[in-house]
Write an enzyme that holds these catalytic residues in place. Sequence first.
Site, PDB file in Angstrom:
ATOM      1  CE  LYS A  11      -3.963  -2.066   2.106  1.00  0.00           C
ATOM      2  NZ  LYS A  11      -4.618  -2.058   3.722  1.00  0.00           N
ATOM      3  CE1 TYR A  51      -9.760  -2.893  -0.117  1.00  0.00           C
ATOM      4  CE2 TYR A  51      -8.439  -0.618  -0.677  1.00  0.00           C
ATOM      5  CZ  TYR A  51      -8.712  -1.669  -0.224  1.00  0.00           C
ATOM      6  OH  TYR A  51      -7.333  -2.494   0.192  1.00  0.00           O
ATOM      7  CG  ASN A 114      -3.935  -2.211   6.429  1.00  0.00           C
ATOM      8  OD1 ASN A 114      -3.727  -1.847   5.713  1.00  0.00           O
ATOM      9  ND2 ASN A 114      -4.530  -2.429   6.873  1.00  0.00           N
ATOM     10  CG  HIS A 117      -5.772  -5.936  -0.024  1.00  0.00           C
ATOM     11  ND1 HIS A 117      -6.667  -5.852  -0.101  1.00  0.00           N
ATOM     12  CD2 HIS A 117      -5.704  -6.817  -1.100  1.00  0.00           C
ATOM     13  CE1 HIS A 117      -7.642  -6.653   0.088  1.00  0.00           C
ATOM     14  NE2 HIS A 117      -7.180  -7.639  -0.958  1.00  0.00           N
ATOM     15  CD  GLU A 128      -9.341  -8.452  -3.117  1.00  0.00           C
ATOM     16  OE1 GLU A 128     -10.138  -8.900  -2.534  1.00  0.00           O
ATOM     17  OE2 GLU A 128      -8.403  -8.864  -3.532  1.00  0.00           O
TER      18      GLU A 128
HETATM   19  P1  IDP Z   1      -8.382  -6.148   6.068  1.00  0.00           P
HETATM   20  O1  IDP Z   1      -7.284  -5.577   5.093  1.00  0.00           O
HETATM   21  O2  IDP Z   1      -7.217  -6.549   6.949  1.00  0.00           O
HETATM   22  O3  IDP Z   1      -9.265  -7.226   5.193  1.00  0.00           O
HETATM   23  P2  IDP Z   1     -10.997  -4.598   6.208  1.00  0.00           P
HETATM   24  O4  IDP Z   1     -11.780  -4.712   6.967  1.00  0.00           O
HETATM   25  O5  IDP Z   1     -10.971  -5.278   5.162  1.00  0.00           O
HETATM   26  O6  IDP Z   1      -9.353  -5.391   7.191  1.00  0.00           O
HETATM   27  O7  IDP Z   1     -10.257  -3.253   5.718  1.00  0.00           O
HETATM   28  C1  IDP Z   1      -9.906  -2.877   4.415  1.00  0.00           C
HETATM   29  C2  IDP Z   1      -8.810  -1.971   4.063  1.00  0.00           C
HETATM   30  O8  IDP Z   1      -9.735  -0.919   5.245  1.00  0.00           O
HETATM   31  C3  IDP Z   1      -7.596  -1.797   5.832  1.00  0.00           C
HETATM   32  O9  IDP Z   1      -7.127  -2.872   5.785  1.00  0.00           O
HETATM   33  C4  IDP Z   1      -7.340  -0.833   6.603  1.00  0.00           C
HETATM   34  O10 IDP Z   1      -6.534   0.015   5.045  1.00  0.00           O
HETATM   35  C5  IDP Z   1      -9.091  -0.222   5.907  1.00  0.00           C
HETATM   36  N1  IDP Z   1      -9.606   0.221   6.982  1.00  0.00           N
HETATM   37  C6  IDP Z   1     -10.068  -1.109   8.315  1.00  0.00           C
HETATM   38  N2  IDP Z   1     -11.070  -0.217   9.343  1.00  0.00           N
HETATM   39  C7  IDP Z   1     -10.459   0.658   9.103  1.00  0.00           C
HETATM   40  C8  IDP Z   1     -10.679   1.465  10.161  1.00  0.00           C
HETATM   41  O11 IDP Z   1     -11.598   1.439  11.362  1.00  0.00           O
HETATM   42  N3  IDP Z   1      -9.958   3.081   9.836  1.00  0.00           N
HETATM   43  C9  IDP Z   1      -9.423   3.163   9.061  1.00  0.00           C
HETATM   44  N4  IDP Z   1      -9.441   2.378   7.961  1.00  0.00           N
HETATM   45  C10 IDP Z   1      -9.676   0.770   8.288  1.00  0.00           C
HETATM   46 MG    MG Z   2     -10.369  -7.613   4.078  1.00  0.00          MG
END
Ligand code: IDP
Ligand code: MG
Length: 139
Positions: A11, A51, A114, A117, A128
């Site tokens: 990312k 997304y 984070n 992905h 994807e």
């Molecule tokens: P994942 O990437 O671990 O599968 P998901 O719940 O699918 O997590 O969320 C997709 C992406 O959205 C996350 O990787 C992160 O970048 C962002 N995200 C998830 N939860 C939050 C939040 O509470 N605040 C801001 N961004 C979030």
């Molecule tokens: Mg996810």
Amino acid sequence: MATNRTFTMVKPDAVEKNNIGPILSMINQAGFKVIGMKYTRLTKEQAGAFYAVHSERPFYGELVDYMSSGPIVAAILEKENAVADFRKLIGATDPSQAEEGTIRKAYAESKAKNAVHGSDSDENAAIEGNFFFSMLERF
Ligand code: IDP
Ligand code: MG
């Protein structure tokens, strides 16, 4: 049936901090083979489409802005049990919850930014991967 493939992105936060190499190294060392790879940047519209499943979540706007804020590395990866093993390798969404030895523990800066992905199912891995790669770009 498991396809043995998953999809990942390094990312924008991790690219910005020059962590492409270390992250790809962890991915290779964990036994994943690269099937397709590209360095590109999503428009806001493309990030929104990628997304779309999160469009009702409160963080959707922030997520779209962030994922279109700079270049990313997209890749299709292959390994036995790829989706589950890759989710284990990246660790929890929130790096403060991620286990030692995971990519997010090492390189994520927050729950939003984070570092990587990872697809959450075989079905989404295929969707994807198809979003980014044609059949001529897979080896
Ligand atoms: P994942 O990437 O671990 O599968 P998901 O719940 O699918 O997590 O969320 C997709 C992406 O959205 C996350 O990787 C992160 O970048 C962002 N995200 C998830 N939860 C939050 C939040 O509470 N605040 C801001 N961004 C979030
Ligand atoms: Mg996810």
